[in-house]
Design a protein around this motif. Structure first.
Motif, PDB file in Angstrom:
ATOM      1  N   SER A  49       0.799  -1.231   0.000  1.00  0.00           N
ATOM      2  CA  SER A  49       0.000   0.000   0.000  1.00  0.00           C
ATOM      3  C   SER A  49       0.828   1.276   0.000  1.00  0.00           C
ATOM      4  O   SER A  49       0.270   2.370   0.087  1.00  0.00           O
ATOM      5  CB  SER A  49      -0.946   0.001   1.208  1.00  0.00           C
ATOM      6  OG  SER A  49      -0.224  -0.166   2.416  1.00  0.00           O
ATOM      7  N   PHE A  53       0.045   5.937  -0.166  1.00  0.00           N
ATOM      8  CA  PHE A  53       0.298   6.903   0.903  1.00  0.00           C
ATOM      9  C   PHE A  53       0.493   8.287   0.293  1.00  0.00           C
ATOM     10  O   PHE A  53       1.439   8.532  -0.446  1.00  0.00           O
ATOM     11  CB  PHE A  53       1.534   6.499   1.702  1.00  0.00           C
ATOM     12  CG  PHE A  53       1.896   7.500   2.775  1.00  0.00           C
ATOM     13  CD1 PHE A  53       1.007   7.785   3.806  1.00  0.00           C
ATOM     14  CD2 PHE A  53       3.118   8.154   2.746  1.00  0.00           C
ATOM     15  CE1 PHE A  53       1.332   8.710   4.793  1.00  0.00           C
ATOM     16  CE2 PHE A  53       3.456   9.074   3.733  1.00  0.00           C
ATOM     17  CZ  PHE A  53       2.553   9.351   4.756  1.00  0.00           C
ATOM     18  N   GLU A  55       0.499  11.251   2.110  1.00  0.00           N
ATOM     19  CA  GLU A  55       0.984  12.215   3.109  1.00  0.00           C
ATOM     20  C   GLU A  55      -0.128  13.114   3.644  1.00  0.00           C
ATOM     21  O   GLU A  55       0.139  14.212   4.138  1.00  0.00           O
ATOM     22  CB  GLU A  55       2.135  13.057   2.538  1.00  0.00           C
ATOM     23  CG  GLU A  55       3.322  12.207   2.090  1.00  0.00           C
ATOM     24  CD  GLU A  55       4.503  13.048   1.635  1.00  0.00           C
ATOM     25  OE1 GLU A  55       4.571  14.234   2.011  1.00  0.00           O
ATOM     26  OE2 GLU A  55       5.347  12.514   0.901  1.00  0.00           O
ATOM     27  N   SER A  57      -1.926  12.098   6.084  1.00  0.00           N
ATOM     28  CA  SER A  57      -1.774  11.838   7.511  1.00  0.00           C
ATOM     29  C   SER A  57      -0.292  11.698   7.811  1.00  0.00           C
ATOM     30  O   SER A  57       0.534  11.602   6.898  1.00  0.00           O
ATOM     31  CB  SER A  57      -2.516  10.556   7.903  1.00  0.00           C
ATOM     32  OG  SER A  57      -1.929   9.434   7.263  1.00  0.00           O
ATOM     33  N   THR A  61       1.150   7.563  11.803  1.00  0.00           N
ATOM     34  CA  THR A  61      -0.261   7.176  11.895  1.00  0.00           C
ATOM     35  C   THR A  61      -0.595   6.122  10.849  1.00  0.00           C
ATOM     36  O   THR A  61      -1.275   5.129  11.137  1.00  0.00           O
ATOM     37  CB  THR A  61      -1.175   8.404  11.698  1.00  0.00           C
ATOM     38  OG1 THR A  61      -0.822   9.416  12.642  1.00  0.00           O
ATOM     39  CG2 THR A  61      -2.632   8.022  11.897  1.00  0.00           C
ATOM     40  N   TRP A  62      -0.101   6.317   9.637  1.00  0.00           N
ATOM     41  CA  TRP A  62      -0.351   5.383   8.544  1.00  0.00           C
ATOM     42  C   TRP A  62       0.251   4.017   8.853  1.00  0.00           C
ATOM     43  O   TRP A  62      -0.405   2.979   8.691  1.00  0.00           O
ATOM     44  CB  TRP A  62       0.242   5.970   7.260  1.00  0.00           C
ATOM     45  CG  TRP A  62       0.057   5.119   6.041  1.00  0.00           C
ATOM     46  CD1 TRP A  62      -1.093   4.940   5.322  1.00  0.00           C
ATOM     47  CD2 TRP A  62       1.060   4.328   5.392  1.00  0.00           C
ATOM     48  NE1 TRP A  62      -0.869   4.093   4.257  1.00  0.00           N
ATOM     49  CE2 TRP A  62       0.442   3.704   4.277  1.00  0.00           C
ATOM     50  CE3 TRP A  62       2.411   4.094   5.635  1.00  0.00           C
ATOM     51  CZ2 TRP A  62       1.145   2.852   3.421  1.00  0.00           C
ATOM     52  CZ3 TRP A  62       3.112   3.252   4.780  1.00  0.00           C
ATOM     53  CH2 TRP A  62       2.478   2.640   3.685  1.00  0.00           C
ATOM     54  N   THR A  65      -1.529   2.294  11.804  1.00  0.00           N
ATOM     55  CA  THR A  65      -2.867   1.842  11.414  1.00  0.00           C
ATOM     56  C   THR A  65      -2.774   0.483  10.738  1.00  0.00           C
ATOM     57  O   THR A  65      -3.581  -0.424  11.013  1.00  0.00           O
ATOM     58  CB  THR A  65      -3.531   2.860  10.461  1.00  0.00           C
ATOM     59  OG1 THR A  65      -3.684   4.114  11.136  1.00  0.00           O
ATOM     60  CG2 THR A  65      -4.898   2.362  10.014  1.00  0.00           C
ATOM     61  N   GLU A 144      -3.482  10.794  17.493  1.00  0.00           N
ATOM     62  CA  GLU A 144      -3.135   9.757  16.518  1.00  0.00           C
ATOM     63  C   GLU A 144      -3.825   8.446  16.855  1.00  0.00           C
ATOM     64  O   GLU A 144      -4.364   7.757  15.985  1.00  0.00           O
ATOM     65  CB  GLU A 144      -1.624   9.543  16.494  1.00  0.00           C
ATOM     66  CG  GLU A 144      -0.825  10.563  15.719  1.00  0.00           C
ATOM     67  CD  GLU A 144       0.604  10.130  15.541  1.00  0.00           C
ATOM     68  OE1 GLU A 144       0.898   9.356  14.609  1.00  0.00           O
ATOM     69  OE2 GLU A 144       1.448  10.559  16.349  1.00  0.00           O
TER      70      GLU A 144
END
Length: 231
Positions: A49, A53, A55, A57, A61-62, A65, A144
């Motif tokens: 993934s 991404f 950016e 977040s 955090t990404w 998660t 977060e």
């Protein structure tokens, strides 16, 4: 995302997050072989993934998660223990160092303490344990964590407060590493004192008064980084 930028970002993630993701998986899942598999699955999902991404977040955090989603899938069978059970279990007679270990005995003692600490954290249900680890070990901001778990920040704060109190009350009397002057009579006590392991914890506290017990443990005990081979 350009191939070069993608490679740079993945290398950055390995360097900055590999040890911590490994630590979270170890504390969440008692079977260390499975914990390693879960850490690797987190890495696989990050690779799959990474191109999505954007950016919007924070990178942390990404990543966490993804960590949360993978761990949630694998830790459903983890046992939750009462503090009464844990107290009784840890006092079931002194442990003896196996005669056939082929490495430093002090490492074996630290490994056993590491297992005990993971067991102590299993007095919490899976979600509470992971939220606590994200806050007090990973040291994510409350905001977060609320995004990761889709919960109100005030609820996260209340949960963390309850968990801290529960863990402190247990560790105060039950763990010589947490409180060298407490009533600890666990099966590891003599071995811990033989290698002066409790003094290592005391020394860190004297240098940095606000260090969290579980953060200290990550620094002192032999914690494996399941992402090391990727560096």
């Amino acid at each position: 995302m350009e191939a070069k930028s993608r490679e740079i970002l993945l290398n950055e993630i390995v360097r900055e997050y590999g040890k911590m993701v490994s630590g979270i998986c170890r504390r969440m899942i008692q079977d260390q072989d499975l914990a390693e598999d879960v850490a690797q699955e987190v890495w696989i999902q990050i690779i799959k993934s990474i191109d999505s991404f954007e950016e919007k977040s924070k990178l942390s955090t990404w990543i966490y998660t993804i960590c949360y989603r993978v761990i949630k899938k694998y830790c459903k069978k983890e046992r939750v223990y009462t503090t009464v059970f844990l107290s009784s279990y840890y006092r079931q007679g002194e442990l003896e160092i196996p005669e056939n270990i082929d490495y430093d005995q002090s490492i074996w003692i630290k490994e056993m303490c590491n297992k005990c600490i993971t067991g102590i954290l299993h007095c919490l249900d899976n979600e509470s344990r992971l939220i606590y680890l994200f806050r007090d070990v990973v040291q994510l901001e409350y905001g977060e964590i609320s995004v990761i778990f889709n919960k109100k920040e005030v609820a996260i704060r209340k949960l963390i407060s309850r968990v801290r109190k529960k863990l402190k009350n247990f560790l105060e009397d039950e763990c010589i590493l947490f409180n060298p002057h407490g009533k600890c009579n666990c099966r590891m006590k003599r071995l811990v004192k033989d290698i002066k392991l409790e003094e290592e914890y005391t020394k860190i506290r004297e240098i940095a008064k606000t260090v969290n017990f579980f953060v200290e443990s990550e620094e002192i005990l032999p914690c494996k980084n399941f992402w090391e081979k990727l560096i």
